[in-house]
Enzyme design. Structure first.
Site, mmCIF file in Angstrom:
data_model
loop_
_atom_site.group_PDB
_atom_site.id
_atom_site.type_symbol
_atom_site.label_atom_id
_atom_site.label_comp_id
_atom_site.label_asym_id
_atom_site.label_seq_id
_atom_site.Cartn_x
_atom_site.Cartn_y
_atom_site.Cartn_z
ATOM 1 C CG ASP A 190 -2.730 4.325 -3.376
ATOM 2 O OD1 ASP A 190 -1.694 4.981 -3.630
ATOM 3 O OD2 ASP A 190 -3.752 4.849 -2.894
ATOM 4 N NE ARG A 232 2.239 14.298 -3.641
ATOM 5 C CZ ARG A 232 1.485 13.997 -2.598
ATOM 6 N NH1 ARG A 232 1.239 14.917 -1.675
ATOM 7 N NH2 ARG A 232 0.980 12.797 -2.450
ATOM 8 C CE LYS A 243 -5.554 9.956 -7.149
ATOM 9 N NZ LYS A 243 -4.140 10.305 -6.920
ATOM 10 C CG HIS A 244 -8.137 5.895 -4.325
ATOM 11 N ND1 HIS A 244 -8.582 7.187 -4.082
ATOM 12 C CD2 HIS A 244 -6.780 5.970 -4.366
ATOM 13 C CE1 HIS A 244 -7.534 8.001 -3.950
ATOM 14 N NE2 HIS A 244 -6.423 7.294 -4.126
ATOM 15 C CG HIS A 295 -2.254 8.013 3.104
ATOM 16 N ND1 HIS A 295 -3.499 8.399 2.670
ATOM 17 C CD2 HIS A 295 -1.418 8.191 2.055
ATOM 18 C CE1 HIS A 295 -3.417 8.807 1.414
ATOM 19 N NE2 HIS A 295 -2.169 8.687 1.020
ATOM 20 N NE ARG A 306 -6.744 13.047 -2.702
ATOM 21 C CZ ARG A 306 -6.202 11.852 -2.472
ATOM 22 N NH1 ARG A 306 -6.282 11.308 -1.259
ATOM 23 N NH2 ARG A 306 -5.611 11.195 -3.448
#
EC number: 3.2.1.52
Length: 342
Positions: free
Chosen positions: A248, A70, A163-164, A176, A133
């Protein structure tokens, strides 16, 4: 402190943000790219968040590296998790992963951010939501690299979130955008995807876990994030996990099957989550705060960072300088590797 973690609108708090952060059900804030302009602004935003609540809120971010980072300008460009083992020997992958975990955590702690939701423990790269990831497609190698990354995070003073759970790596759909379904036999999920979680729980290396918004059809009709089977029966009772369980983001499409926003929040808490994330949908977050029964979540104070160094002290340290150079180089090598494949 309450069990709800939510987001704020922009580079600084507005009046509505301040009002929301004072709500007794709020226990944390997650920051996104839209909250970041530069280092000085980010430091001031975190200060405003700290000042807005009577509680010390848990301030968090997704600063994994690769495509999920981010904050970029002014911070080390972190390599994707896959890069560690894909481009290095096993021993070098582990060394760099430890430095990566340390540097990522230290750069966040220097901004007074408590946790970055890391590492990703999903196995394999075929899932659209996971891809690079993931550390590796082999559970044993993923575990070896993850242990090093975790050691680095802990040495900086940051708590670790795996995660996850129980594993998102085998479903191609992106939670998502939709609710993925994993039809594999439970025995396969346990032997393949859950192996890394089981090992890290047994060695007490995970402080928190975030379950997947995936329905494992052979086990339960609910997504794992709203499933008492996965969170209570398997994670708590069978594996003996005694850390924090996050949901999440409940605004993701993968959680939509759980109902309205208050219904999703209630379902996640009843299933066994300690803290629920409601992001990128202020109306939904407010409806949760208006309708959720009062809940105390004092165990979340365990997530506060343990660092006491300034950003200047960090950037002046020999370890940061060496790690910054090595990780920037690996990130560039990984980008070149990916470009060469196209």
């Amino acid at each position: 402190m309450g069990p709800v973690m939510l987001d704020v609108a922009s580079y600084e708090l507005d009046a509505e943000d301040r009002e929301v952060l004072e709500h007794p059900l709020v226990g944390g804030v997650i920051l996104f790219t839209r909250n970041f302009h530069d280092v000085a602004q980010l430091r001031e935003l975190v200060r405003q968040i700290r000042a807005a609540s009577h509680e010390r809120l848990v301030v968090s971010v997704d600063q994994e590296g690769g495509r999920v980072q981010r904050f970029r300008d002014g911070f080390t460009r972190l390599p994707a998790a896959q890069a560690f083992a894909a481009l290095n020997s096993v021993s070098e992958a582990q060394r760099l992963a430890e430095e990566g975990g340390w540097l990522m955590a230290a750069e966040m702690i220097a901004m007074d951010i408590d946790i970055s939701f890391a590492p990703v423990l999903d196995i394999g790269h075929q899932s659209a939501a996971i891809g690079e990831r993931s550390f590796h497609e082999q559970p044993e190698m993923a575990l070896a690299v993850a242990q090093s990354f975790i050691r680095g995070m802990h040495s900086a003073g940051m708590k670790v979130t795996g995660k996850h759970f129980p594993g998102h790596g085998a479903v191609s759909a992106d939670s998502h955008k939709e609710t993925p379904r994993d039809p594999r036999p439970l025995a396969e999920i346990r032997a393949h995807d859950m192996l890394i979680f089981k090992a890290l729980i047994q060695s007490q290396q995970l402080d928190a876990i975030m379950p997947a918004h995936v329905i494992y059809t052979e086990a339960d009709p609910h997504p794992a994030s709203g499933s008492s089977y996965w969170l209570k029966t398997v994670l708590r009772e069978e594996l003996g996990f005694d850390g924090i369980i996050f949901s999440d983001d409940l605004s993701m499409e993968g959680a939509a099957v759980m109902g309205s926003y208050p219904e999703r929040a209630q379902a996640a808490l009843q299933a066994g989550c300690d803290m629920i994330l409601v992001c990128n949908h202020r109306e939904g977050a407010i409806s949760v705060l208006d309708n959720l029964s009062p809940v105390k979540a004092e165990q979340l104070t365990r997530l506060y960072h343990q660092g006491s160094f300034s950003r200047r002290e960090l950037l002046d340290s020999p370890r940061w300088k060496l790690a910054n150079q090595a990780l920037t180089s690996l990130s560039e090598r990984w980008q070149a590797h990916k470009n060469g494949e196209k």
